[in-house]
Scaffold this active site. Sequence first.
Site, short mmCIF file in Angstrom:
data_model
loop_
_atom_site.label_atom_id
_atom_site.label_comp_id
_atom_site.label_asym_id
_atom_site.label_seq_id
_atom_site.Cartn_x
_atom_site.Cartn_y
_atom_site.Cartn_z
N SER A 1 0.82 -1.21 0.00
CA SER A 1 0.00 0.00 0.00
C SER A 1 0.86 1.26 0.00
O SER A 1 1.63 1.50 -0.91
CB SER A 1 -0.97 -0.02 1.18
OG SER A 1 -1.91 1.02 1.08
N ASP B 1 -6.25 2.05 -3.18
CA ASP B 1 -7.41 1.69 -2.35
C ASP B 1 -7.81 2.83 -1.41
O ASP B 1 -8.82 2.73 -0.72
CB ASP B 1 -7.17 0.39 -1.56
CG ASP B 1 -6.10 0.50 -0.50
OD1 ASP B 1 -5.33 1.49 -0.50
OD2 ASP B 1 -6.03 -0.42 0.36
N ARG B 2 -7.06 3.92 -1.42
CA ARG B 2 -7.40 5.06 -0.57
C ARG B 2 -7.37 6.35 -1.41
O ARG B 2 -6.74 6.39 -2.47
CB ARG B 2 -6.44 5.18 0.60
CG ARG B 2 -6.39 3.89 1.44
CD ARG B 2 -5.70 4.08 2.76
NE ARG B 2 -4.43 4.76 2.62
CZ ARG B 2 -3.87 5.52 3.56
NH1 ARG B 2 -4.47 5.69 4.71
NH2 ARG B 2 -2.72 6.10 3.35
N SER C 1 -8.61 6.99 8.02
CA SER C 1 -7.34 7.06 7.30
C SER C 1 -7.59 6.99 5.78
O SER C 1 -6.99 6.18 5.08
CB SER C 1 -6.39 5.95 7.75
OG SER C 1 -7.02 4.69 7.68
N LYS D 1 -12.04 -1.07 0.94
CA LYS D 1 -11.93 0.34 0.56
C LYS D 1 -11.45 0.45 -0.87
O LYS D 1 -10.70 -0.40 -1.36
CB LYS D 1 -11.02 1.09 1.53
CG LYS D 1 -9.63 0.53 1.73
CD LYS D 1 -8.91 1.32 2.80
CE LYS D 1 -7.52 0.77 3.09
NZ LYS D 1 -7.55 -0.49 3.86
#
EC number: 2.7.1.106
Length: 566
Positions: A119, A280-281, A380, A392
């Site tokens: 990530s 994913d964020r 977050s 997410k």
Amino acid sequence: MAENTEGDLNSNLLHAPYHTGDPQLDTAIGQWLRWDKGMYKYLERCFSDFKQRGFVVGYDTRGQVTSSCSSQRLAKLTAAVLLARDVPVYLFSRYVPTPFVPYAVQKLKAVAGVMITASHNRKEDNGYKVYWETGAQITSPHDKEILKCIEECVEPWNGSWNDNLVDTSPLKRDPLQDICRRYMEDLKKICFYRELNSKTTLKFVHTSFHGVGHDYVQLAFKVFGFKPPIPVPEQKDPDPDFSTVKCPNPEEGESVLELSLRLAEKENARIVLATDPDADRLAAAELQENGSWKVFTGNELAALFGWWMFDCWKKNKSRNADVKNVYMLATTVSSKILKAIALKEGFHFEETLPGFKWIGSRIIDLLENGKEVLFAFEESIGFLCGTSVLDKDGVSAAVVVAEMASYLETMNITLKQQLVKVYEKYGYHISKTSYFLCYEPSTIKSIFERLRNFDSPKEYPKFCGTFAILHVRDITTGYDSSQPNKKSVLPVSKNSQMITFTFQNGCVATLRTSGTEPKIKYYAEMCASPDQSDTALLEEELKKLIDALIENFLQPSKNGLIWRSV
């Protein structure tokens, strides 16, 4: 290979005597192959149809050039171990966003899947993120049982290094085109103003932070009817060294968004969207009238997402749709703004333990019981709009923010102005999240044990400085003073430290350890009612409380804690 995100299978490297000529790489890959072997053994035990349904493998763009140990190579090794045991493997032929793996597991009806990613961690790290047949990250007992199987594997199987199988086995399939097409088709379920999007005058800048996001965000914008977002050229293509940022984490704010903000100013774009390296964020920023940038926190974006998803549901719901069937979720360290919206609008709000694995697991339960989940998040900058994916998803979140901004633009309202409207209607929720670094596990343990035995044995503090404490919840021990039986409603999590204090002034503060880094995190939020509109007063009260929390409970000078810095 270091730890990654909540819910991942990671462990310290164990020595495995293998033969690349590089001892460090031998150890790393030997460990990796033991993980693959342990995973196979557990899945074989759980699924009689394992060799019919298969397994999904995805990967990001990480890799150490000097050692040739990239996410892609590790993915091929994982695939080869399973192919050698006659398991069909859906191996993506190129890098993908993390949410594509859980999506593929569901759509292809595979027994499980892994995403090889670390990530937004530092460039030296990599990780192994596991999804069950449901498409959600694994939770107990599967995580513990898989680790047991890994520990039982003293050495990898002979021939595990033969990744040539990936090129020759008829059991290897490439799901890329099919999954990308189906994912983009499913995105239409959360697109409500396509015609408006196609006409918007707003311009967007997108940075993929040297990761996987560029191509997929471009496609998502096309699905929603937008012109393509303007990419940051220096950060558009994969770069495992993350060479233009000090830290590949868009959550760190303006300091790591420098290139995208300057490009937006040059291109006259008002909105900047930043996906982290595995997409994913999502972070978002908006240019203000005074020329400054507003970088939204995860909690602020969630307030906007919560308002937006419910507003769209109301305007598009079927005649017999019942608001009491609607749910939104958040992790317990995240803002309580969704709770405030739910109380006023009549839908349900639920909290989970930190980590999207808990959100995904709970969504499955709700869907199986005929409920409708509109939105879920963690502070977050992890967001999930709809339930096509059970983790997410920065790609869908990016294009939903773009649609929201375009819709508001037609009424001459900015994202920041709409955020104020949300707070004015449902109550201001002002929060601050930060952390201290601590490299001594014994120090971390003593800090939390002191809080459990504050004035006397087995007594939690009643005050933090001058601030009176109303309730204490300790997820590590399962204690909750607000419950009649004094037991926490949320599951006990003995392997991590986490204590939440609810204060008489309306503030909620949580201290917890990170599951993946040597950090003690603190989360504090002032939850005000709609009639409390003096934000300066609320912010001052929150600041004083955080100062007291740090001084009285964490004691950084005494404990040698290192303050956060970017």
